[in-house]
Design a protein around this motif. Sequence first.
Motif, mmCIF file in Angstrom:
data_model
loop_
_atom_site.group_PDB
_atom_site.id
_atom_site.type_symbol
_atom_site.label_atom_id
_atom_site.label_comp_id
_atom_site.label_asym_id
_atom_site.label_seq_id
_atom_site.Cartn_x
_atom_site.Cartn_y
_atom_site.Cartn_z
ATOM 1 N N PRO A 46 0.771 -1.120 -0.069
ATOM 2 C CA PRO A 46 0.065 -0.163 0.116
ATOM 3 C C PRO A 46 0.930 1.290 0.130
ATOM 4 C CG PRO A 46 -0.819 -1.598 1.388
ATOM 5 C CD PRO A 46 0.374 -2.278 1.177
ATOM 6 N N ASP A 105 0.885 3.725 1.798
ATOM 7 C CA ASP A 105 1.140 4.255 3.017
ATOM 8 C C ASP A 105 1.756 3.234 3.610
ATOM 9 O OD1 ASP A 105 -1.165 2.964 3.061
ATOM 10 O OD2 ASP A 105 -2.034 4.164 4.558
ATOM 11 N N PRO A 150 -7.730 -4.079 0.389
ATOM 12 C CA PRO A 150 -8.200 -2.777 -0.122
ATOM 13 C C PRO A 150 -7.329 -1.719 -0.613
ATOM 14 C CG PRO A 150 -8.667 -3.099 2.351
ATOM 15 C CD PRO A 150 -7.830 -4.271 1.793
ATOM 16 N N GLY A 151 -7.668 -1.193 -1.659
ATOM 17 C CA GLY A 151 -6.906 -0.076 -2.167
ATOM 18 C C GLY A 151 -7.297 1.229 -1.587
ATOM 19 N N ALA A 152 -6.389 2.048 -1.362
ATOM 20 C CA ALA A 152 -6.347 3.555 -0.985
ATOM 21 C C ALA A 152 -5.302 4.473 -1.685
ATOM 22 C CB ALA A 152 -6.524 3.725 0.699
ATOM 23 N N THR A 188 -3.075 9.937 5.776
ATOM 24 C CA THR A 188 -3.407 8.655 5.768
ATOM 25 C C THR A 188 -3.779 8.449 4.494
ATOM 26 O OG1 THR A 188 -5.126 8.715 7.113
ATOM 27 C CG2 THR A 188 -3.074 7.766 8.088
ATOM 28 N N ALA A 189 -3.787 7.253 3.958
ATOM 29 C CA ALA A 189 -4.053 6.843 2.525
ATOM 30 C C ALA A 189 -5.840 6.658 2.627
ATOM 31 C CB ALA A 189 -3.552 5.678 1.974
ATOM 32 N N THR A 190 -6.577 6.999 1.613
ATOM 33 C CA THR A 190 -7.990 7.214 1.746
ATOM 34 C C THR A 190 -8.560 6.558 0.376
ATOM 35 O OG1 THR A 190 -8.135 9.461 1.380
ATOM 36 C CG2 THR A 190 -8.234 8.645 3.668
ATOM 37 N N SER A 191 -9.831 6.520 0.433
ATOM 38 C CA SER A 191 -10.385 6.198 -1.117
ATOM 39 C C SER A 191 -11.505 7.350 -1.450
ATOM 40 C CB SER A 191 -10.718 4.953 -1.418
ATOM 41 O OG SER A 191 -11.678 4.557 -0.372
ATOM 42 N N GLY A 192 -11.644 7.567 -2.669
ATOM 43 C CA GLY A 192 -12.709 8.597 -3.087
ATOM 44 C C GLY A 192 -12.251 9.787 -3.923
#
Lengths: 486, 362
Positions: B73, B75, B333-335, B351-355
């Motif tokens: 990932p 992060d 899961p990806g972020a 921090t890594a998030t998604s959207g």
Amino acid sequence: MDERCDVVIVGSRLAGATAAAHLARAGRRVVVLDRSHFPSNQLSTHLLFPSGVHELQRMGALDGILASDPVKSPWLSLQIEDSELNERWRPSGPIDYCMCVPRTIQDIELVRAARAAGAEVPERHRFLGVVWRGGRASGVRYAGPDGTERTIHAKLVVGADGRRSSVAAAVGSFRPYRSSRNGRGLVFRYGQDPLVGTRAGETIYQFWEGDSLGFLFPSAPRGKALMLFMGAAEEAALAKSDPEGYWADKMARHPRMAARAEGMTELTPLASTGATSAYFRASSGPGWALLGDAGHFKDPVIGQGQRDAMWSGRVLAETTAPLLEDPAELDRALRQWEQRRDRECLPSYHFGNIETRVEPVAPVFAELVRRSPSHPTPDLGDLFGRARSMPQVLSLTRLTAGLLGAMARARADRPEGLSLEHTVRDLKVHLGVRRELLSRRFRSHVLVSGSEHPYAEPPTFRAAAPAARKPSPTPKRTAAPEEVPA
Amino acid sequence: MNAQPKSTRPPRQVRVAVVQPDLRVGAVEENLIRLEDLVRDAVQVHQPELVILPESASSPTVYDPRPARAARPVDGAPLQLLRHLARELDVIIGGGFLAQRGHDAYSSYALAEPNGGVHLSNHDGSTFWGRHYSRGASTSGRTALAALGGAPVGVACGWEWARTDTARRLRHRVQLMVGGTCWPSYPLNWSGPLDRWMRREHSRQLQHARELPGQLARLLGVPVALAAHVGATSFATPLAGRLPWDTELLGESQIVDRDGTVLARLTRADGEAHAAATVTLEPPAPLDPLSELAWIPNPSVTTRSLRTALRLHGTLAYQSQRLLQRHYWQEVPGADLADEIEPGEPGQQATATSGPSSTRPR
């Protein structure tokens, strides 16, 4: 010389002790560091629904807690406007009752259960920082009761140290990626219940009066009961400045709760907080995880924090125990665990965000309560008991029926009572929650309009304190709550 | 990455170190520990302000199942290593790694600053084999380093070093060029005429690796710091069953002045090592004209053909595996993180998030 273990956990309350007990039973050497000396209190709704009690049983603390003679409450009474819902709680495994045990009694049993499972739980040990190696958390520095600084190396570092988690700060995850401002605060006290031994004395009560929420939970030891108001968050300050005046006003506004509480004696001082913004933090990373309130906090209005803390501790232990020797697989498992936790907690996070609005109960929900059958089969109580998720309990069909019923009632009875805007907004929220759950995004920073409230005030960051070189003073054994609601 | 050079910036001397590691393919966590030791040693010995690691520093990229499991990932541990060391050692650290960003894996390069700021960029498939494990990306290849007074810096990885387009894109826009390579050479274990052919190509690859930093420095008119992998490696030959491809990573980590003068150099004979030199940041002054050709070093017909064929092979393999959800990294899961992460306290980092990227925390 540095120590070594498989897993080091910071914080030995619900989440930490549960993870420790399950990991230790899986044959892992677990060390749990806690700055407290037990018994120690914690600001909390205290309530455990059947699924939460079931978690206590799984981790081995239930027998010890039952020895304190808590009331088992198999009944729910939800009183909204002119209607009343009475039903049983749906069982979780063999457990078909709720419990509300003061944290002074409960938390020490958790620690005992973790120790009995084989975990080491030294008290008065203060976390100082995370040790890093190759970009992964590989242990912690801590100060013992005499102030001596030590290092313990571990394959996994777990922060279960509450909302102001020092571990979250040390791993760079203190700032939530998503949060929602609470509307309600929390004010509570205990009393001696004259109805102990009756069905009313074994019922979890929730009272809605306008925009104010009142609760009454039979507690422990038998005969003790917890009375709780969740009005606007600003009321917490009011309760601090004029406790008895505040209490009298609330009781006057809640005649049904006042009737239920009539005859209560030995009232304890009020405890309160208004700082309960909900949030999600990134809760896993290379070699580390954040458990319980350290990773995720939801509005206490729905009383889910304790159950979720134990659930996530157990699942973390089950997920990671076989993988601790393989750092790459462990890190993958930690991320998958976080995703699973989010999917487990997101529906109740949104439910809490909805319930924390300081406004009368949604007309659709009031209508659903009104239309509930009179027999005590578990149904709407699943919203709180978590036997089913919010989208499962409040299915679109059911919401539509509630909406139509509420609109018909509004025309017939009280045209001013049903705000179309309010109702449409609620339906949009429910649809938004479903859309989010279907999207399966990980750590989504996309907010659900109507559920999440702006201007959240998540816990503030404090830089880690330097190591103390002097002996720690003995913590007070008073009932004064600490900072972290669970 | 975005930055504009300021021609009025006074010259500034910077101590730069390059680390040339000898790492094990696919052993990401083990390699990161090795890198930590090398960086600490380099900082202790050279006291630099900037430490440069190669691209794919978490694992050399070759044709093998092992690098297919090297993506972490964005992060994850590779970035955390850079972040923590940058803060602790008070240096800027740059390094590349195979990163899961959102729904794809990329060959990413990060420059982590002591103040917590991070500059991320995705790069084109690095080696002959890079496209097998990551999606190619185009990048401006520029950022500004706060710890160097906001100096505009260019970043390149792998074949980007050899492209004229890299020089064209960054010319007059940066004051320092950094990055790395991971260049496994031609097979050295084949026999007969193939052996002679491969050894000739190997020799030419070595020459390109040796000359490229100086050539790019002169084209840009700025100092260059390039870190490269080194050491023997072995993997399977694509579409040739179990025919082994035993070779070596070329090394040639260098720090080169703006006029092409080599200030510090680590060859393959030096093996795993670090070196440092002091360079001056000042307005760029290109010395050589840009060519109309696509490549700076004029690769051989073999290299061009092989590169084209393997990129196609890699792209098809990567995309088909992705569609079938068979990449190792797709099981988690990806972020993603923003490319430019702002400075902050250790506990407050993004921090890594998604959207949507437009609303991503920075």
